[in-house]
Design a protein around this motif. Structure first.
Motif, PDB file in Angstrom:
ATOM      1  N   ILE A   1      15.519  -7.367   0.463  1.00 54.33           N
ATOM      2  CA  ILE A   1      16.240  -7.863   1.707  1.00 54.33           C
ATOM      3  C   ILE A   1      15.467  -7.437   2.998  1.00 54.33           C
ATOM      4  CG2 ILE A   1      18.349  -7.033   3.064  1.00 54.33           C
ATOM      5  CD1 ILE A   1      19.946  -6.693   0.491  1.00 54.33           C
ATOM      6  N   ALA A   2      15.260  -8.282   3.944  1.00 51.85           N
ATOM      7  CA  ALA A   2      14.277  -8.039   5.029  1.00 51.85           C
ATOM      8  C   ALA A   2      14.832  -8.933   6.030  1.00 51.85           C
ATOM      9  CB  ALA A   2      12.910  -8.109   4.612  1.00 51.85           C
ATOM     10  N   PRO A   3      14.925  -8.542   7.423  1.00 52.49           N
ATOM     11  CA  PRO A   3      15.173  -9.629   8.245  1.00 52.49           C
ATOM     12  C   PRO A   3      14.404 -10.917   8.273  1.00 52.49           C
ATOM     13  CG  PRO A   3      15.004  -7.178   9.304  1.00 52.49           C
ATOM     14  CD  PRO A   3      14.594  -7.347   7.775  1.00 52.49           C
ATOM     15  N   GLU A   4      13.168 -10.884   8.201  1.00 53.87           N
ATOM     16  CA  GLU A   4      12.450 -12.035   8.425  1.00 53.87           C
ATOM     17  C   GLU A   4      12.703 -13.008   7.040  1.00 53.87           C
ATOM     18  OE1 GLU A   4      10.452 -13.574  10.523  1.00 53.87           O
ATOM     19  OE2 GLU A   4       9.480 -14.644   9.091  1.00 53.87           O
ATOM     20  N   ILE A   5      12.949 -12.277   6.100  1.00 50.26           N
ATOM     21  CA  ILE A   5      13.202 -13.179   4.779  1.00 50.26           C
ATOM     22  C   ILE A   5      14.490 -13.880   5.242  1.00 50.26           C
ATOM     23  CG2 ILE A   5      14.076 -13.072   2.565  1.00 50.26           C
ATOM     24  CD1 ILE A   5      11.926 -10.926   2.002  1.00 50.26           C
ATOM     25  N   GLY A   6      15.542 -13.163   5.532  1.00 52.80           N
ATOM     26  CA  GLY A   6      16.808 -13.702   6.004  1.00 52.80           C
ATOM     27  C   GLY A   6      16.702 -14.785   7.015  1.00 52.80           C
TER      28      GLY A   6
ATOM     29  N   VAL B   1      23.285 -23.271  -0.847  1.00 47.39           N
ATOM     30  CA  VAL B   1      23.792 -21.569  -0.955  1.00 47.39           C
ATOM     31  C   VAL B   1      22.672 -20.843  -0.339  1.00 47.39           C
ATOM     32  CG1 VAL B   1      24.921 -20.105  -2.282  1.00 47.39           C
ATOM     33  CG2 VAL B   1      24.956 -22.602  -3.055  1.00 47.39           C
ATOM     34  N   PRO B   2      22.669 -20.341   0.943  1.00 44.33           N
ATOM     35  CA  PRO B   2      21.882 -19.315   1.287  1.00 44.33           C
ATOM     36  C   PRO B   2      22.292 -17.968   0.655  1.00 44.33           C
ATOM     37  CG  PRO B   2      23.215 -19.947   3.126  1.00 44.33           C
ATOM     38  CD  PRO B   2      23.744 -20.745   1.982  1.00 44.33           C
ATOM     39  N   THR B   3      21.285 -17.244   0.406  1.00 41.91           N
ATOM     40  CA  THR B   3      21.482 -15.649  -0.071  1.00 41.91           C
ATOM     41  C   THR B   3      20.337 -14.837   0.815  1.00 41.91           C
ATOM     42  OG1 THR B   3      19.920 -15.425  -1.722  1.00 41.91           O
ATOM     43  CG2 THR B   3      21.936 -16.297  -2.305  1.00 41.91           C
TER      44      THR B   3
END
Lengths: 338, 237
Positions: free
Chosen positions: B25-30, B52-54
């Motif tokens: 989990i990381a802001p840039e990935i999200g 389906v975004p995760t």
């Protein structure tokens, strides 16, 4: 044409009896499960035989009974199940079949020694308004659930000939699987073992998933940051025992997914019972699509069952309900009996 | 930059694939996941079924009789690389972090080795990103939890908490849309309804949206419960 609309009433609803259509699309991203049939082949077959409907009753191993208030045409499918008419005529048949129930008759669908899921599709049946574009019921969250004790209206202007059919779905054989999104987290020896050794279905199974028991399938890690889950995904929690995720699965989850069951082979898996043994086989996407196409075609080109497949039970039943079956079939019967 | 730079394509059966931007989990990935989901929505290529975004990946479901993985990816518009063009809306959501609305806050604070007041302070200072929906309709997972609040899941689930609860565990937070037993810690409650099947959209937040929380007392929460949106406001910047 009678002014009164025919209705079909579930005699005693049970928790395994639901309404399903092809499933809910477009809302997985909001946490909404797809749902839909546990056996898409027998579901489509029932829809195809009944005509004029996109949804069917899905029946589990608790069976189901339906009471006809007026004339109703329906189709019954499901491996190992029997369909019995009572309350007017009396007869027992082996699905797949299409028949017309007369006012006051009851159709009882009962599981046999094999098979998990059966379908009753009813021509013109009105299941009420869709929820998020679908009539499917999610047994886990209750989305799309309706009062199953109601008498569903079945307006239908015309009826096709009753007939018996052969089940178009091949039984037996391995279950084809494709690599899942965490395939890379399982060492090659483990992936080989997954396909080489048998798994047994446990009694922990429902519309969400089937827990299997077999060789320990170890990943380099058994928890991941959740990602999306398709139907047929096989996830492996920390105990190394796989779970096949089915129609009512949550749309995301945090266990690594080693494989995805090819859609053509999903019904073969879900129609197995606890204690049955299955084997997986790695196949590629092209093979999976070929298998699916072949089965989808077989569902749409059915011809009524030929004389020599009739059982004595059927013949006895046919005599009792004289007039229900088409004349040419009777002629064939007579010929074959000689 | 291409959509697939730094991404890995993963198989997911004969009619789906996963674009994975990372395993954490990381802001840039999200941000990249939300942008890719948005690009698929806008392009709406023939044969696309849904995405389906995760937190870290996008699952793409398609009809293999109508399209291919390659055709779907080729149909996407060029990525907008300007990080100032951040997708997503900023919201402020009232939350009650005390009394019966925060049943587990004392236990959670003790587990973290901090005071309840400090837990509230750290939590309210954060901004959270909607990482994905899952588990149940409208059940929203949030990233952006301060490391000081990273508490492991309980060994045993606790009894069911009400829908609208704010729960914390495993370095994540979540807003619950149903009542259920949970292995997470219930640290607060909101008055928001997270799933309205008849509404368009059916959920209040898009994946990638950002949420700041505003603490309210219990009686205020009761008042907000009578409103349509639980006091949710769009933050003006």
């Amino acid at each position: 044409m009678s002014a009164k609309t025919s209705r079909l009433k579930v005699v005693r609803p049970n928790h395994l009896l639901t309404v399903q259509d092809a499933g809910r699309q477009g809302a997985m991203r909001y946490g909404v499960s797809q749902s839909g049939p546990m056996d898409w082949v027998r579901f489509q077959l029932a829809i195809h035989l009944a005509t004029d409907t996109s949804a069917a009753f899905e029946i589990g191993v608790a069976g189901a009974a339906f009471f006809a208030e007026g004339r109703v045409q329906l189709a019954v499918t499901g491996p190992g199940f029997t369909a019995r008419i009572s309350g007017g005529r009396t007869a027992t048949f082996e699905p797949p079949l299409r028949l017309t129930l007369e006012e006051g008759e009851t159709l009882t669908v009962t599981p046999g020694s094999t098979g998990m899921w059966a379908y009753v599709a009813v021509k013109g049946i009105d299941f009420g308004p869709p929820v998020l574009g679908s009539l499917a019921t999610n047994a886990r969250t209750g989305l799309g659930a309706r009062d199953m004790g109601t008498a569903f209206p079945c307006p239908a202007p015309a009826f096709a000939e009753p007939a018996l059919f052969d089940d178009p779905y091949p039984t037996g054989g391995t279950i084809g699987v494709l690599p899942g999104p965490q395939h890379h987290m399982f060492p090659e020896t483990v992936r080989d073992r997954f396909a080489a050794e048998p798994f047994t279905l446990t009694d922990a199974l429902d519309r969400m998933g089937y827990r299997l028991e077999g060789p320990k399938i170890e990943a380099i890690r058994h928890d991941i940051i959740s990602d999306g889950i398709v139907e047929g995904a096989i996830q492996v929690p920390g105990n190394g025992q796989p779970i096949v995720l089915c129609a009512d699965r949550a749309p995301t989850g945090g266990y690594p997914k080693i494989a995805i069951v090819a859609s053509a082979d999903r019904p073969r898996l879900t129609q197995h019972r606890p204690g049955d043994t299955i084997r997986f086989e790695w196949i590629d996407e092209a093979a999976a699509r070929d298998r699916r196409r072949a089965i989808a075609e077989r569902v749409t080109v059915l011809t009524p069952r030929v004389r020599n497949s009739f059982t004595s039970e059927f013949l006895a039943g046919r005599n009792l309900i004289g007039g229900v079956w088409p004349k040419e079939t009777e002629a064939d019967d007579a010929l074959g009996d000689a | 930059m291409d959509w697939l730079d730094g991404a890995v394509l993963r198989g997911s059966g004969e009619d789906a694939f996963v674009v994975e931007y990372g395993e954490e989990i990381a802001p840039e990935i999200g941000r990249r996941v939300a942008a890719l989901a948005d690009a698929f929505d806008r392009a709406a290529p023939d044969g696309l079924v849904e995405v389906v975004p995760t937190f870290r990946s996008l699952l793409v479901l398609y009809d293999p009789e109508r399209t291919t993985r390659e055709a779907l990816l080729a149909a996407l518009p060029a990525p907008d690389d300007d990080p100032s063009h951040e997708t997503g809306t900023h919201w402020t959501l009232p939350v009650c972090l005390e009394g019966e609305a925060a049943e587990d806050i004392a236990e959670c604070a003790a587990g973290l080795g901090i005071s309840e007041a400090r837990l509230r302070e750290i939590f309210l200072a954060g901004t959270y990103q909607v990482g994905m929906y899952g588990f149940a309709p409208g059940f929203a997972y949030l990233s952006g939890v301060d490391e000081a609040l990273a508490i492991p899941r309980r060994p045993q689930p606790r009894p069911p908490m009400p829908a609208g609860s704010l729960i914390l565990a495993g370095g994540m937070a979540a807003l619950t849309s149903i009542s259920m037993p949970t292995g997470w810690y219930v640290i607060g409650r909101t008055a928001i309804t997270l799933f309205r099947p008849e509404a368009e959209p059916m959920v209040p937040f898009a994946v990638g949206d950002r949420i700041a929380f505003r603490a309210v007392p219990l009686d205020e929460l009761d008042r907000l419960a009578a409103t349509h949106d639980g006091g949710l406001t769009r933050t003006t910047s």
